[in-house]
Structures are given as C-alpha cells and as structure tokens.
Design a protein around this motif. Structure first.
Motif, PDB file in Angstrom:
ATOM      1  N   VAL A   1       0.814  -1.302  -0.129  1.00 47.14           N
ATOM      2  CA  VAL A   1       0.074   0.083  -0.005  1.00 47.14           C
ATOM      3  C   VAL A   1       0.818   1.412  -0.027  1.00 47.14           C
ATOM      4  N   GLU A   2       1.717   1.083   0.854  1.00 51.87           N
ATOM      5  CA  GLU A   2       2.727   2.626   0.793  1.00 51.87           C
ATOM      6  C   GLU A   2       3.689   2.554  -0.445  1.00 51.87           C
ATOM      7  N   LEU A   3       3.909   1.536  -0.895  1.00 53.17           N
ATOM      8  CA  LEU A   3       4.645   1.499  -2.339  1.00 53.17           C
ATOM      9  C   LEU A   3       3.836   2.133  -3.196  1.00 53.17           C
ATOM     10  N   LYS A   4       2.674   1.615  -3.269  1.00 56.58           N
ATOM     11  CA  LYS A   4       1.655   2.366  -4.250  1.00 56.58           C
ATOM     12  C   LYS A   4       1.397   4.023  -4.180  1.00 56.58           C
ATOM     13  N   LYS A   5       1.454   4.362  -2.963  1.00 54.66           N
ATOM     14  CA  LYS A   5       1.513   5.736  -2.666  1.00 54.66           C
ATOM     15  C   LYS A   5       2.478   6.310  -3.337  1.00 54.66           C
ATOM     16  N   LEU A   6       3.824   5.708  -2.990  1.00 58.17           N
ATOM     17  CA  LEU A   6       4.948   6.261  -3.770  1.00 58.17           C
ATOM     18  C   LEU A   6       5.026   6.337  -5.041  1.00 58.17           C
ATOM     19  N   MET A   7       4.553   5.228  -5.736  1.00 58.78           N
ATOM     20  CA  MET A   7       4.643   5.341  -7.262  1.00 58.78           C
ATOM     21  C   MET A   7       3.479   6.324  -7.879  1.00 58.78           C
ATOM     22  N   ALA A   8       2.713   6.647  -6.980  1.00 62.50           N
ATOM     23  CA  ALA A   8       1.543   7.707  -7.801  1.00 62.50           C
ATOM     24  C   ALA A   8       2.170   8.978  -7.474  1.00 62.50           C
ATOM     25  N   GLU A   9       3.097   9.152  -6.708  1.00 68.40           N
ATOM     26  CA  GLU A   9       3.578  10.649  -6.584  1.00 68.40           C
ATOM     27  C   GLU A   9       4.965  10.723  -7.257  1.00 68.40           C
ATOM     28  N   ASP A  10       5.572   9.499  -7.541  1.00 67.15           N
ATOM     29  CA  ASP A  10       7.160   9.536  -8.058  1.00 67.15           C
ATOM     30  C   ASP A  10       6.773   8.448  -9.351  1.00 67.15           C
ATOM     31  N   SER A  11       7.086   9.500 -10.308  1.00 68.22           N
ATOM     32  CA  SER A  11       7.095   8.352 -11.750  1.00 68.22           C
ATOM     33  C   SER A  11       8.454   7.752 -12.235  1.00 68.22           C
ATOM     34  N   GLY A  12       9.332   7.971 -11.181  1.00 66.42           N
ATOM     35  CA  GLY A  12      10.817   7.277 -11.563  1.00 66.42           C
ATOM     36  C   GLY A  12      10.716   6.103 -10.882  1.00 66.42           C
ATOM     37  N   ILE A  13       9.850   5.490 -10.265  1.00 68.88           N
ATOM     38  CA  ILE A  13       9.933   4.210  -9.591  1.00 68.88           C
ATOM     39  C   ILE A  13       9.523   2.823 -10.096  1.00 68.88           C
ATOM     40  N   ARG A  14      10.582   2.348 -10.233  1.00 66.91           N
ATOM     41  CA  ARG A  14      10.485   0.660 -10.783  1.00 66.91           C
ATOM     42  C   ARG A  14      10.565  -0.258 -10.012  1.00 66.91           C
ATOM     43  N   LEU A  15       9.481  -0.861  -9.685  1.00 66.34           N
ATOM     44  CA  LEU A  15       9.179  -1.825  -8.627  1.00 66.34           C
ATOM     45  C   LEU A  15       9.201  -3.368  -9.198  1.00 66.34           C
ATOM     46  N   VAL A  16       9.939  -4.015  -8.115  1.00 63.25           N
ATOM     47  CA  VAL A  16      10.140  -5.501  -8.766  1.00 63.25           C
ATOM     48  C   VAL A  16       9.869  -6.264  -7.480  1.00 63.25           C
ATOM     49  N   MET A  17       8.691  -7.178  -7.857  1.00 65.97           N
ATOM     50  CA  MET A  17       8.113  -8.323  -6.504  1.00 65.97           C
ATOM     51  C   MET A  17       9.046  -9.256  -6.529  1.00 65.97           C
ATOM     52  N   LYS A  18       9.853  -9.522  -5.626  1.00 62.85           N
ATOM     53  CA  LYS A  18      10.804 -10.675  -5.515  1.00 62.85           C
ATOM     54  C   LYS A  18      10.003 -11.847  -4.650  1.00 62.85           C
ATOM     55  N   ASP A  19       9.188 -12.618  -5.409  1.00 64.07           N
ATOM     56  CA  ASP A  19       8.328 -13.438  -4.820  1.00 64.07           C
ATOM     57  C   ASP A  19       9.413 -14.406  -3.895  1.00 64.07           C
ATOM     58  N   TRP A  20       9.317 -14.600  -2.403  1.00 63.09           N
ATOM     59  CA  TRP A  20       9.855 -15.617  -1.915  1.00 63.09           C
ATOM     60  C   TRP A  20       8.803 -16.171  -0.625  1.00 63.09           C
ATOM     61  N   PRO A  21       8.067 -17.369  -1.237  1.00 61.12           N
ATOM     62  CA  PRO A  21       7.041 -17.964  -0.564  1.00 61.12           C
ATOM     63  C   PRO A  21       7.591 -18.765   0.658  1.00 61.12           C
ATOM     64  N   ILE A  22       7.819 -18.122   1.677  1.00 62.46           N
ATOM     65  CA  ILE A  22       7.989 -18.752   2.977  1.00 62.46           C
ATOM     66  C   ILE A  22       6.794 -19.297   3.609  1.00 62.46           C
ATOM     67  N   PHE A  23       5.628 -18.654   3.255  1.00 61.95           N
ATOM     68  CA  PHE A  23       4.456 -19.419   3.845  1.00 61.95           C
ATOM     69  C   PHE A  23       4.032 -20.678   3.254  1.00 61.95           C
ATOM     70  N   GLY A  24       4.671 -21.357   2.293  1.00 62.82           N
ATOM     71  CA  GLY A  24       4.513 -22.586   2.126  1.00 62.82           C
ATOM     72  C   GLY A  24       3.962 -22.625   0.499  1.00 62.82           C
ATOM     73  N   ASP A  25       3.538 -23.852   0.230  1.00 62.89           N
ATOM     74  CA  ASP A  25       3.079 -24.238  -0.876  1.00 62.89           C
ATOM     75  C   ASP A  25       1.993 -23.363  -1.636  1.00 62.89           C
ATOM     76  N   VAL A  26       0.904 -22.952  -0.849  1.00 54.82           N
ATOM     77  CA  VAL A  26       0.037 -22.235  -1.315  1.00 54.82           C
ATOM     78  C   VAL A  26       0.648 -20.882  -1.820  1.00 54.82           C
ATOM     79  N   SER A  27       1.469 -20.298  -0.961  1.00 49.38           N
ATOM     80  CA  SER A  27       2.194 -18.914  -1.439  1.00 49.38           C
ATOM     81  C   SER A  27       3.013 -19.247  -2.775  1.00 49.38           C
ATOM     82  N   ARG A  28       3.477 -20.353  -2.819  1.00 51.84           N
ATOM     83  CA  ARG A  28       4.364 -20.741  -4.039  1.00 51.84           C
ATOM     84  C   ARG A  28       3.402 -20.804  -5.330  1.00 51.84           C
TER      85      ARG A  28
END
Length: 203
Positions: free
Chosen positions: A71-98
C-alpha cells in the motif's frame, strides 16, 4: 490465517522495529549484485519499467506486513514516476504461497492487476481462492495453469534465485527491500520510502 482486518499502524510500527538500514556491501564473494536482484528477466517490473530507481521487495502473498508495505509503495509510485518496482516472490508461507507466485508470474498482461489483487486480498489463500482472485482481474487461470505445466522449471528457477538471494542476505522473513544499493530488512511507511529513494538518487 486470521480473517480480521489488518491493523495498519500496529503492523507498520512492528515492521519498523525489526531492523535498521544495512548497506549492500560485498559481504562475501557469493553476495548477489544489485543487477541480479533488480533485473531478473523472469520478473516483470511494476511502476515505470524505465524508472531511475528500482525498489525490489522480497515478498510473500500471505505476509500481512508485505500487504501493508505494498500500500505504501503504491502511494510512492503514484507521486513519483521514476519508481520501478520488482516483486521478489519468496514464498516462505508454504506451497499455497508458491502456487500464487507461480501463477502470478505467468499472468502476462494481467501481471500488474494480479499482483495488486493478491496483495490486497485479506483472506488466507488456497489454490481455489488464488484462482478466484486472479480470474476476477481477467486472468485466464485455466490457460495459465496449463502453461505452468510447461514453464514450471523456468518459474521455479526464478523463485530459487530469489531464495538464494534472501539466504545470502540472511533475511529472516518478509518483507525486505532493496532500494538502489541499500538493503532494508523491514517494511517502511511512505515517508521513509521517500527518504530511501532520495538516498538512492543522490548516490
């Protein structure tokens, strides 16, 4: 997993107490580079793909603090057009997260919407719940899952790269953020994200 609404202030306060800023030095010869973290070809970028500052978030789709940070990152991207966001999936909560990470990474043109839908979901995930969430934003889940049978080795290789990077950084859980050349072992509110981005730009 609890279905109660997330207490935003409590969780952000808790996240802020987890750790302090740690630069990304050459801790060891096996330490991942910023380029390896921020520019994995298997992971699409959110925000501005050509932005001047990349934020990489180590994330699990069932991590409540990760959801608050998003949510905070979305606020940042809404005000700053220079942000490139990469989601590094690290499914530590198990198979469902994976499973959710695998399907999201193969959602193609719907990737941005898929990530947003999974991160704003406040219920526990199951394969069926993931299917419903992604279908609601236009993902052809049946086609993606059929494609997954072919692409699974590539997708799992990307997840393994992220896991190896998290291990190299000795992360204890999600979330964690790499902003420019600095590692933050915690989530941050938008005010601190702005400061971290400014620091990255000044460097």
């Amino acid at each position: 997993m609890s279905k109660r609404p997330i207490d935003r202030r409590r969780l952000l306060k808790g996240a802020a107490s987890l750790a302090v800023l740690a630069p990304l030095p050459a801790w060891a010869s096996t330490a991942p580079t910023v380029t390896e973290i921020a520019f994995d070809p298997a992971i699409p970028a959110l925000g501005n793909p050509d932005g001047d500052v990349t934020i990489a978030e180590f994330v699990d789709y069932q991590c409540p603090i990760c959801k608050l940070v998003f949510v905070e990152l979305k606020k940042l991207m809404a005000e700053d057009s220079g942000i490139r966001l990469v989601m590094k999936d690290w499914p530590i909560f198990g198979d469902v997260s994976r499973d959710a990470a695998r399907v999201a990474l193969l959602s193609g043109e719907h990737y941005t919407a898929a990530v947003d839908a999974l991160m704003t979901n406040q219920r526990g995930l199951s394969e069926r719940r993931t299917n419903d969430i992604l279908s609601s934003v236009g993902v052809d889940v049946a086609m993606v899952r059929a494609y997954l049978a072919i692409r699974e080795p590539d997708i799992d290789a990307a997840l393994l790269r992220t896991d190896s990077q998290a291990t190299a950084f000795k992360l204890r859980g999600t979330p964690a953020l790499v902003i420019g050349g600095s590692l933050y072992r915690r989530g941050m509110p938008v005010s601190e994200l702005r400061q971290a981005v400014a620091k990255a730009r000044s460097a």
